[in-house]
Design a protein around this motif. Structure first.
Motif, short mmCIF file in Angstrom:
data_model
loop_
_atom_site.label_atom_id
_atom_site.label_comp_id
_atom_site.label_asym_id
_atom_site.label_seq_id
_atom_site.Cartn_x
_atom_site.Cartn_y
_atom_site.Cartn_z
N LYS A 1 35.08 37.81 54.24
CA LYS A 1 35.94 38.84 53.67
C LYS A 1 36.83 38.25 52.57
N VAL A 2 37.36 37.04 52.80
CA VAL A 2 38.20 36.39 51.80
C VAL A 2 37.40 36.12 50.52
N THR A 3 36.16 35.64 50.69
CA THR A 3 35.30 35.38 49.53
C THR A 3 35.04 36.66 48.74
N GLU A 4 34.79 37.74 49.46
CA GLU A 4 34.55 39.03 48.81
C GLU A 4 35.79 39.49 48.03
N LEU A 5 36.96 39.36 48.65
CA LEU A 5 38.20 39.79 47.99
C LEU A 5 38.53 38.91 46.78
N GLU A 6 38.27 37.61 46.91
CA GLU A 6 38.53 36.71 45.78
C GLU A 6 37.67 37.10 44.58
N GLY A 7 36.41 37.49 44.84
CA GLY A 7 35.54 37.93 43.74
C GLY A 7 36.05 39.19 43.06
N LYS A 8 36.70 40.06 43.85
CA LYS A 8 37.20 41.32 43.28
C LYS A 8 38.45 41.11 42.44
N VAL A 9 39.31 40.18 42.86
CA VAL A 9 40.60 40.02 42.17
C VAL A 9 40.58 38.92 41.13
N GLU A 10 39.49 38.16 41.05
CA GLU A 10 39.45 37.00 40.15
C GLU A 10 39.71 37.40 38.70
N ASN A 11 39.12 38.52 38.27
CA ASN A 11 39.19 38.90 36.86
C ASN A 11 40.22 39.99 36.58
N LEU A 12 41.11 40.26 37.52
CA LEU A 12 42.15 41.25 37.28
C LEU A 12 43.17 40.69 36.28
N PRO A 13 43.71 41.53 35.41
CA PRO A 13 44.72 41.05 34.46
C PRO A 13 45.96 40.55 35.18
N ASP A 14 46.73 39.70 34.47
CA ASP A 14 47.93 39.10 35.09
C ASP A 14 48.98 40.15 35.45
N HIS B 1 41.60 48.64 32.76
CA HIS B 1 40.20 48.19 32.77
C HIS B 1 39.85 47.47 31.47
N ALA B 2 40.34 47.99 30.34
CA ALA B 2 40.06 47.36 29.05
C ALA B 2 40.63 45.94 29.00
N ARG B 3 41.83 45.76 29.55
CA ARG B 3 42.43 44.42 29.56
C ARG B 3 41.60 43.46 30.42
N ALA B 4 41.10 43.97 31.52
CA ALA B 4 40.25 43.12 32.38
C ALA B 4 38.97 42.73 31.65
N VAL B 5 38.38 43.68 30.92
CA VAL B 5 37.15 43.39 30.16
C VAL B 5 37.42 42.34 29.08
N GLU B 6 38.55 42.48 28.37
CA GLU B 6 38.89 41.52 27.32
C GLU B 6 39.11 40.13 27.90
N ALA B 7 39.72 40.07 29.09
CA ALA B 7 39.92 38.77 29.73
C ALA B 7 38.58 38.12 30.07
N LEU B 8 37.63 38.93 30.54
CA LEU B 8 36.30 38.41 30.83
C LEU B 8 35.60 37.92 29.57
N LYS B 9 35.71 38.70 28.49
CA LYS B 9 35.09 38.31 27.23
C LYS B 9 35.65 36.99 26.73
N ALA B 10 36.97 36.83 26.82
CA ALA B 10 37.59 35.59 26.37
C ALA B 10 37.11 34.39 27.18
N HIS C 1 34.25 34.14 28.88
CA HIS C 1 32.84 33.86 28.58
C HIS C 1 32.68 33.23 27.20
N ALA C 2 33.49 33.67 26.23
CA ALA C 2 33.42 33.09 24.89
C ALA C 2 33.81 31.62 24.93
N LYS C 3 34.83 31.29 25.71
CA LYS C 3 35.25 29.89 25.83
C LYS C 3 34.16 29.05 26.48
N ASP C 4 33.55 29.56 27.55
CA ASP C 4 32.47 28.83 28.22
C ASP C 4 31.30 28.61 27.27
N LEU C 5 30.95 29.66 26.50
CA LEU C 5 29.82 29.57 25.58
C LEU C 5 30.10 28.56 24.47
N ALA C 6 31.34 28.56 23.96
CA ALA C 6 31.70 27.62 22.90
C ALA C 6 31.60 26.17 23.39
#
Length: 251
Positions: free
Chosen positions: A61-74, A103-112, A114-119
């Motif tokens: 359950k903790v692993t599941e919840l961590e996956g849900k909140v990992e990409n939430l905005p600050d 939701h848009a802020r969360a998406v932008e955080a994910l994009k940033a 992924h862009a850093k990882d790709l770079a």
């Protein structure tokens, strides 16, 4: 009377029963056969199994919840989220817009992220490709320069002079080839170096030694002699040696 499972001293135990105790860990323990079948041990094992199962469920359950909140905005506010979902306060359209903005802020955080990882991965790939290309260019040039008779003492200078002319071309299958771009199209490094050695590269060629060298016939640089071109390419040098020393060629 029930026997105690542990005593600090056998003085309190009937003398006839003392043989059933084993001394260990600063005391005396009652020796039991089939201890695992004792109702106390069975109960303890069942409790332990339940605790372990509950721990596994909780960890999942903790692993599941961590996956849900990992990409939430600050600035995510769970209370505000609950209030907006319930439609409490404000207009429905405003609540929906607030959810969209979050939701848009969360998406932008994910994009940033992924862009850093790709770079970082692109930088590693670029560093690896650069090393492979430099190795291919320098290795091909060295072999070609030595093959046409460049003086080994002048090899580094010749490399520095020609390195900028060479490029690496990658094929669809991942293969690489070192080429030089000319007015007639791309040519292999070996062909380019042979042409260079007959012109601008003459000053880098090794001088012939022995009879016919510089000081005997006045030939500047001592490359061409009456016996052949000792400073030419591999074929020319082979012919020159055969001409100068025919006894070696016969062998």
């Amino acid at each position: 009377m029930a026997l105690k499972a542990f005593v600090e001293s056998l003085d309190s135990v009937d003398e006839a029963l003392r043989d059933h105790y084993t001394e260990r860990d600063g005391g005396f323990h009652l020796a039991l056969e089939d201890f695992g079948k004792h109702y106390g041990a069975v109960s303890l094992k069942s409790t332990l199994n339940k605790v372990n199962k509950d721990k596994e469920t909780l960890a999942a359950k903790v692993t599941e919840l961590e996956g849900k909140v990992e990409n939430l905005p600050d600035d995510f506010d769970p209370d505000e989220w609950t209030r907006l979902k319930a439609g409490e306060g404000g207009k429905p359209d405003e609540a929906v817009q607030a959810l969209k903005d979050q939701h848009a802020r969360a998406v932008e955080a994910l994009k940033a992220k992924h862009a850093k990882d790709l770079a970082e991965k692109d930088a590693l790939i670029g560093e690896r490709d650069g090393y492979i290309d430099r190795t291919l260019i320098d290795g091909g040039l060295k072999d070609a320069l030595l093959d046409v008779g460049v003086n080994p003492d002048l090899l580094d200078g010749a490399l520095a002079s020609l390195r900028g002319n060479v490029k690496v071309q990658k094929a669809d299958d991942g293969g690489r080839a070192a080429l030089v771009e000319t007015d007639l199209g791309d040519v292999p490094v070996t062909d380019f170096v042979k042409e260079w050695a007959g012109g601008k590269g003459k000053a880098y060629l090794g001088k012939a030694t022995g009879p016919g060298g510089e000081g005997n016939n006045g030939n500047r640089g001592g490359i061409k002699t009456q016996g052949g071109d000792f400073g030419g390419d591999k074929t020319a040098r082979t012919k020159a040696i055969a001409s100068k020393f025919p006894e070696l060629a016969q062998n």
